[in-house]
Structure formats: C-alpha cells, structure tokens
Motif scaffolding. Structure first.
Motif, short mmCIF file in Angstrom:
data_model
loop_
_atom_site.label_atom_id
_atom_site.label_comp_id
_atom_site.label_asym_id
_atom_site.label_seq_id
_atom_site.Cartn_x
_atom_site.Cartn_y
_atom_site.Cartn_z
N TYR A 120 -20.62 -45.44 56.17
CA TYR A 120 -20.08 -46.37 55.17
C TYR A 120 -18.72 -46.94 55.58
O TYR A 120 -18.00 -46.34 56.37
CB TYR A 120 -19.98 -45.69 53.80
N ALA A 151 -28.86 -45.32 57.44
CA ALA A 151 -28.48 -46.45 56.59
C ALA A 151 -26.99 -46.68 56.77
O ALA A 151 -26.26 -45.75 57.15
CB ALA A 151 -28.79 -46.18 55.12
N LEU A 152 -26.55 -47.92 56.54
CA LEU A 152 -25.12 -48.23 56.61
C LEU A 152 -24.77 -49.03 55.36
O LEU A 152 -25.49 -49.95 54.99
CB LEU A 152 -24.80 -49.01 57.88
N VAL A 153 -23.68 -48.65 54.70
CA VAL A 153 -23.33 -49.26 53.41
C VAL A 153 -21.91 -49.84 53.44
O VAL A 153 -20.97 -49.15 53.86
CB VAL A 153 -23.43 -48.23 52.26
N THR A 195 -18.94 -51.06 63.48
CA THR A 195 -20.07 -51.36 62.59
C THR A 195 -21.05 -52.31 63.25
O THR A 195 -22.27 -52.11 63.21
CB THR A 195 -19.53 -51.97 61.27
N ILE A 234 -25.04 -51.30 64.08
CA ILE A 234 -26.17 -52.08 63.54
C ILE A 234 -27.00 -52.68 64.67
O ILE A 234 -28.21 -52.85 64.55
CB ILE A 234 -25.66 -53.18 62.58
N VAL A 288 -29.17 -52.05 56.01
CA VAL A 288 -27.73 -52.23 55.82
C VAL A 288 -27.54 -52.75 54.40
O VAL A 288 -28.12 -53.77 54.03
CB VAL A 288 -27.15 -53.22 56.84
N ALA A 320 -18.86 -58.30 54.87
CA ALA A 320 -20.25 -58.02 55.24
C ALA A 320 -20.95 -59.29 55.72
O ALA A 320 -21.77 -59.25 56.65
CB ALA A 320 -20.99 -57.42 54.04
N GLU A 342 -22.90 -59.70 59.19
CA GLU A 342 -24.30 -60.13 59.18
C GLU A 342 -24.52 -61.32 60.10
O GLU A 342 -25.49 -61.37 60.86
CB GLU A 342 -24.72 -60.50 57.75
N PHE A 375 -29.20 -58.29 55.66
CA PHE A 375 -28.70 -57.16 54.89
C PHE A 375 -29.29 -57.21 53.48
O PHE A 375 -29.80 -58.23 53.03
CB PHE A 375 -27.17 -57.21 54.81
N GLY A 434 -34.00 -56.53 61.32
CA GLY A 434 -33.48 -55.34 60.66
C GLY A 434 -34.18 -55.04 59.35
O GLY A 434 -33.61 -54.40 58.46
#
Lengths: 289, 289, 289, 289
Positions: A102, A135-137, A153, A157, A164, A188, A192, A199, D270
C-alpha cells in the motif's frame, strides 16, 4: 439571478439523506458553524442520514470520532460509508492470501487488514517478498516518500499481474481557502498512465458507493430510491453520481461550487442537480426551537 | 518470421541521418559496443548526422561531453537537438522578463537561463515573488522534493495565468534491464490533469523537434526531407514523429521494442517504420576496414 | 473591464501576419464587412500575409477563388497554407504506390492526388482492391454515407496496417449563429478510439502547420519568428499553436471567443495571447485614406 | 502453455451464475451449439442464472424471445438484466415530464416509454418542441440517419441543459468473423467530446449493472457476493466489472478473447479472471445424461 431552494423545505420531502463530508459538513477550518442543528432537526423528524465520503485515510470509527471532537455527536460509525470500506470489502472478497502492498499512512492500512492478509508499505517490498504481493492499494497521499515509493510502485505493478485498487477517486482536495493538495486519486492516475494497466477505483461518482449506502439503508428500513436525497458540493462526483444512481440531488454552495459560478458550470458540464441551496445549515429561526 | 533490413545498406540510401539517443546509441549500461564504427563509417562517407533526443536535463555541451567520455568523440554539441533547446528557444522568444520557476536540477535550469530572465526552483517561490513568475518549466524528475514541490507547483499554476512548459514528453525511462523510472513528462501530465489547464510540450513525436533539426541541416547544406532518415527504438515517438514529418524511418530492436513483440506492436498501433534493423551498429566485417 | 488592443497598432509592429480564416476573415454569413481594408493597408505597408487554415475540403486555388468571389482579391493561392497541403506533402513523401482510400467529397480528393497514387472513396473499396490500399485519409465530413462508410472505414483499418491521416483536426465548425456541425476531425477521433490505432493529424495547434507557413515566408524573404504575428479567434488552436511555435499572437473576438467569456477562458485554459483585439478589421478613420 | 479450467467444475462451486450474452451464449452465427445443455444442467442442480448484457435495442421480453427462437427456452424475461433496463429505471425516477429525444429504432424507444413521458426520435425535434425535451438517450446504432441526426443531436445538447443517457457503453460489436460495427457507445463518445458535457452511461463494467442483477437475485433468495460467478468473454467489461463488484469471474475463450492472446492481454491490462475456460458449453460426456 439564481433562485435558491430552502434546505429545510427540501429535506422535508425525503425519508433518507446522504451527505458528502468535505464542503458540506466541514471545510478546512472545521465543522460548518450551525451544522449540528441540521442533524438535531433530522433526529427530531425521524429521518435517516448517512455520510458518503471519498476517504480511505481512516476507519469509520476514526472518522466518526473526528466529528465528535468537533461537537457533532450525531454521527456514529455505522452512519458512514467511505471509499475505504469498499476497498476493504474488495480485499475480503477477492484477495485470499499473501501481501497487500500500500501507499498511505500506517493508520490507513490498519483498517483494510483482515485475517489471512498482511499489509506492507510499498517501501518494504523487495526481491524477497515481491512474489507474495497479491494486490496493491493507493490509500492516502501521506505516509510515504513520493519519489522513491512511486517509482517502486510502477515497477511492482510492471512485474506482478495483480489487482491495483485506488481507494479514493479524488484528484485534489482543498487545504486552505486558496490552496489545494494533490490527492491519492491524482497520483494513482499518473502511475496508471505510466504502466498502461487498468486500475480498480472506488469512490463517487461511481455507483458502487451509493449502492453500499443504499444496502445499508435497506438493512434496517424499507426505502425506495425516490425517498433518498444526496447532498453534495461537487457537480461531477456527488451530483453526477447521485443522479445516475436515481436519487434526487441538492447542490450546496458552501464548498467546491461557488454561487457566482454555479449556473455556468451546470450548463458547461450538463450535470443538473434537482435543487440548489446556500448550504446544509438550517438556521435557528427556521427550526423554531 | 521477421525479415530484418541491413543497417548499413539502409543508411547508404540517405544523405542525413537523425538518431534517437537512448535505446539506439546507448542504454542503461552505457554506449552500445561498436556504435563508434557506425559514426566512423558515416564520416568516411560524408554523411551528416544528428542526435534528436527528448532530454532537458543537460545542455548540448554536457550531452556531447558524456558521449566523449564513453569514447564516441564524433558527437559535437552542434549535432545535438534536444527538447531542452526548444524550451530555451520558447523562453527567449516568448517570456520577456520576470522569474521562470522550474522543477529539475540546478544544472538543468542553468542552460535555459538567458538575459533578462531569472530561473528559480519551485521551492524558492513564495508570496514575496509569486507575482513575478511569468513561466513555469518541467525540466527533470530529479533535483526537487516530489511531495512538497509538486503540491506547490499545482498552486502556483492555479494562481498565475502563465505558460507552463514541459521540456520532455516521455512518461518513463529505463533504469536497468528490468526497472523504469517515472519521467518528468509523466509527472507533468498528472499536474496538468489536476489543474485542468493546457501545457506546452516539447519533444518527439511533436513535429517541432524534427523541424528544429531540419532547420539545422539546411543551415549548412541543401537537403530534402526524402534524403533524411530517422533512426529510433520507439514506435510512438521516433517512428510516429519521423513518419509524420515526412521522413523515412528505421526501427532498431536494441531498446524499447523487442524482436518478439515488433510485429504485434506495429499492427496494434498502426505505426509502420520504413525499415526494421537489429541495431544501429555496423559490424567490422561489413565495413571492411 | 477588458482592455482591448488596437489591431492596426498591433500589426504595425510585425513584418509578417498569419491569419486564421474562419472567425477572423469570414463567418457563416461570408467575409467580415471591411476586412478588405486591412489587406489594402498591409499591401500599402509592404507587409507579408498568409492564411493558415484547418481545411482539407478544397485546394488552395479553390480557397483563393472563394475569397475573390467575396471581393477579397488580395488572397492568392500561394498565400494559403492549409492542413490539406500538409496531407498532400505527406502522401507525396511517404506513400509510393497503390490506392489512397478517403472519406470526403470527390473534389477534396482531387487535390491530394499525385502521380503513382490512385484515390478511391471508401465506398469503392472491396475485397478485390483492399490489399492495394496503402493509406486512408479523412478529408471532409461531406461526400459520403456516414453509417455505411464509417463502418467500412473501421474494418479497412482493422485489416490493413497502413497510415491513417486526418487532414483537419477540428472537432466541430459553426454553421449558423446558433448551430455547429461535426467536423471530420471529430469523426476521425471516434474511429480512432474504436480501432485503437494511432492516426496522423494535420492542423493547428500542431507545429507542422506553422512550420509549413514559416518555410513559405523564408522562401522569399528573411524573417525571424519574432517578426511574425498569428491572428486567430480560437485559444486552443490558433493561439496555443502560435505561442508554442514562438510567434506573438492576437486573439480577435469576431469568432469562437466572445468578449464576455474571454478572460474566464484564458484563465481556465492557461492559454495567453500576446494581444486581444475586437476584430481584424481596420476602420476607414484609422486608415486615413 | 495455458492451463484451462473445466467449466462444469467451476460452476459447481457457485449458487448463482451471471452470463454475458454475446461471445458467451451466442455469436454472429447464432447460439453456441450445445449451450442449452449448460442451462439444463444448472436447472437440474437448482442453480440460479441471469443474463447481464449491454443491450438497449430491445426489451427483456424481446431478448428472451430471441433465445427461445434459437432453442434456448430456459431464458425467461425476468432472468435478463440489460443496460436498457437501467436506462428505463433512470427515466422513471429522474425525468418527470416532457419529451425524451432518442437515437435508435422505434422499437428500442418503445421499451423506455412510461406514463407521463413522450419519446420522440431526434429527427422529429424542431424549434416547436425543443423546449420540452427533458432528456436525450442514445439507444441503438440503427434507426436513424447518422449525418443529419448526429449533427442535430449535437445542437440539441448545446441548447438544452438536460441529462444525456448512453444506454450501451460498448464502442463496437462483432458483425461477422472478420468485421465489426460501430456501436452506439462509440457514437455517443464522439458527440460527448464535441459538446464537452458529461453523459450518463449504463452498462458493464459499471457497478450499477451488477447491482441491478444482484438486487434481482436477492429479491427471491439469500446470496452473498462470494456465491455468485460472472461468466464473460471480454476482460475490460465482464471481468473488470465482475471483479470490482466483488464477484469471482471466469473468462471464456469463445468470443472477444482468443486462446493465443489471453495471457498477453491479461498481463497488458492487469485484469485477472478467477478462472479461464474454453467456453460455457458443458459436453454431453461430462453431464452423464
């Protein structure tokens, strides 16, 4: 001249009221003076009310506590629907094991933790544990080093084909009367576009926020969409999302949208609130108590 | 099977060759082994050559020096066209006085300075000098604190109606064989979407880069566009830009585009190079000297 | 209150003037009354002038003729730079043989034809000749059946890996005082998003338009960019493009941008013209002849 | 090598199955041979099933009838959730009176009609009735003249500040094994970019589609999201939307996503399905009856 509606008369027509938080109940200086009277009135009238907010920086309990500190004791944790709650539900349903990396404060991560899942800040991911990241938040714009952790990050990814999640769609938020701050949703969006993957975003205007709140309403009362009013200060989140979900909407002029701009913006965007009110504050005179 | 063209045979057909830098002449490990032979060959044949690069982190003199240190002594500063040079030309022509605020290293700012204009890093802008800021430039992803200076940048642009220049359109650049880094073009795109204003971008695939190089060519020789070849490793910058400007183009497989992906990418993007070659290196055998 | 500049005083400072056509020299009712006096004045003063226009529906000769019919006899074909001319140059340089499929009128296609290339409307492409299609060009919003020919265009582009050229970047154009029409640039953007490939676009604000005009200027006189003025009615094409190319710019209020909106738009977009003038018409009084 | 899951084993784990229509149950040649056995099996096992489809061209009754004609009699109208139904719900809740202008066939408009609202094709809107137009809906790519009616649509939306609803988010749909057709979602995106206003879109991957189906499920049984499976052929609608809503998902290779591309696409986008299966057809052998 702009014809404004009276907020008390408007809410009198509905059984349930959804409130956006920032720009409606509070601003950068704290709670709006007098806003507690609106809640006292709703209580007296037996109306249901919920806070529907793009916020993943704290748990509902912590959000409620911050209202209590400001003197608004009516808001209990079970009346709060946040984009952080949708994120937590997603992780509970869809990520069975491993590490959730995260970006955000330790506190923001604490809330999304659940049995079986371990949360780790992006800064703690390295070659020894990257294979367990499932998972990535994106939680909050604070709590990490932008330069090193955003670059990290991007590379996590690129290497892992994992969901995500962006836990707050807002691109910026107001800091003072004249300054804004880049929000985690804006950060974000940059990541992306750099990695070119799609995402998962939680937050208004997306229908899933309103559905979460609507499900909560229906868990303890019968209510149709036509009996619910959404109160917000931002056309392209609160009003667009509320309209699309089928709710009536009221735009208040105490936040993002100023009185002098409101007609031009509605025309330019093509997003039309059902009502426009000065603010969500009901004056003492009107209340008569 | 992919049919590759021979690089020496290809350049034999043209009077002037434009080279992208990263992925063509060098990679994250330094200069491509043998690349100096290509330049020796062009010299021997009396061909003109130029480096056309999205880079605003250093001056042409410093860029040339870095080739010299690596052993490629053919590249003089007057053979380099960078997005930083377009930025400098813009400021010279369009910003008469005041402060140019920048994001990047002190060294990157040094090059764009000119008489009458003062450059100041965004971190040094405050209420005492913000009214004198007449342009803001994104130069490099290093040399500033991302969190505080990007938030400051957002607020300067909201308060001042001034040109904002992005001196490098790239969104990311390779760091090692497996890792990339967010480039200043990616950072600028985030800030642009947060403030909602239109920035001015310099860099391939934009025609202005190629025009700058073409003007340089014509300042000391007669040459038509059909006599110029653009050599690059990236379809949507080098090849798209070269094609659009009317040049023949060669895609080399020593950088961004790998042999196994090249056909699928060309089909997916619809960007078609005139030739495809293994790399820009000419082997000793072929040279015969 | 908006402070306007005097158009005659502004052009007095420059050797060469570039004019946008629609909204500057003419509108949906024809030529602006009195605009011929501006050209008479420039002739008398020995100033150079060019029309720089996003238009691929007609040849320069036909465009000039339409000005002559309206009484503006100063504009000869060699003073016109259109996005259609860039398209023609592209095809001449980059497409050696085969068929160029097009969307537009027969007349618009006539101009881009050249030796070796055959133009055919999309409606005439079928399984017998699709393999010879080596480019596809969006020329004009008229001259074809939108439903059947746009669907056919999508499928040609999916099957052939060829350059796709959009000869006019405008998304819409004014039809009457209250109505607009979708332009070929808007149609092309839809097709591009459906097929997911990257098209080649010619037209302002792209630098290539200005470079074509600048090359034309330099072919018969010496002039630096600081001696050229761009006159336009649209911030995000004429003014953005002129600024970026390094020219001084004047926004006129006779077309797309109205006096009551001009300050708000400049602030919102962050695109700043060097001057703002009522229109490009010089009054008889000012001329004194 | 791609490891495929067995479709029967997958659905055995869930109580409720949501199916996309095109590419899963049928393709351009009609129903998938053998698909009725899957439905017979689900009936025998007491599983609930629903069709969740981006389609506003027909009513649920008409959609069901088309399955019946093909021999799939299991699908009753109350098992269909379409983007047209969301559109109808929106109009019922949010547009009280006046005219709903539409693009599509007369039949597509028939379904969204309700008491108090009159539907009129865009071609029938003129100065005599434009002031009564209180919503505009994009329903189907057929039933209107693209050139004249799309231009008219642009001007209606510029003149009226009203909600604009896009009843199907798809940009294209397959017509034959090699050809596609532009869908109403692609057309609407073009009009949206020309007018610069924000439209309201109904269809996968938007959560509102899944919520409508989920509400339908819960109206006659108890079921948690973890007991529901979404079956689809398209990563960025069926799978992205199902995942985000919290459902497990299965990607079938009988439509939009081909076996040879599936791993590359999952990595590139993804978007990760829970399972991948050849198709939704269960073979006779497996059924054992």
């Amino acid at each position: 001249m702009l014809q404004l509606d009276n907020f008390k008369s408007v809410i009198d027509k509905y059984k349930v009221i959804f409130f956006d938080a920032f720009g409606v109940l509070k601003n950068y200086e704290g709670l709006l003076p007098g806003i507690e009277k609106t809640f006292a009135y709703m209580e007296a009238q037996g109306k249901e009310y919920y806070i529907v907010t793009n916020d993943a920086s704290r748990s509902p309990a912590q959000l409620a506590e911050s209202y209590h500190r400001g003197g608004l004791t009516f808001i209990s944790p079970d009346r709060i629907v946040s984009s952080g709650m949708l994120t937590k539900e997603y992780l509970d349903l869809k990520v069975k094991d491993g590490i959730v990396a995260y970006l955000g404060t330790v506190n923001s991560a604490h809330y999304i933790e659940s049995s079986g899942l371990k949360t780790l800040p992006v800064s703690k991911i390295d070659s020894s544990n990257i294979d367990k990241v499932n998972a990535l938040v994106f939680l909050d714009d604070e709590g990490f080093d932008w330069a090193s952790d955003l670059n990290k990050t991007v590379n996590i990814i690129r290497k892992r084909t994992i969901p995500v999640i962006v836990a707050n769609t807002d691109r910026a938020y107001p800091l003072t009367v004249s300054d804004v701050s880049i929000a985690i949703g804006g950060i974000a969006a940059m990541v992306e576009s750099v990695v070119g993957k799609q995402f998962i975003r939680f937050g208004k205007p997306d229908a899933q926020m309103f559905m979460f709140a609507y499900d909560l309403v229906r868990s303890h009362m019968k209510a149709g969409k036509h009996e619910i009013l959404m109160v917000g200060d931002t056309l392209n989140t609160d009003i667009l999302g509320g309209n699309k979900f089928g709710l009536d909407t009221v735009l208040v002029l105490s936040g993002n949208t100023l009185a002098q701009d409101v007609q031009a913006r509605i025309t330019a965007m093509g997003i039309v609130p059902t009502y426009i009110c000065e603010s969500a504050v009901i004056s003492e005179d009107e209340l008569g108590f």
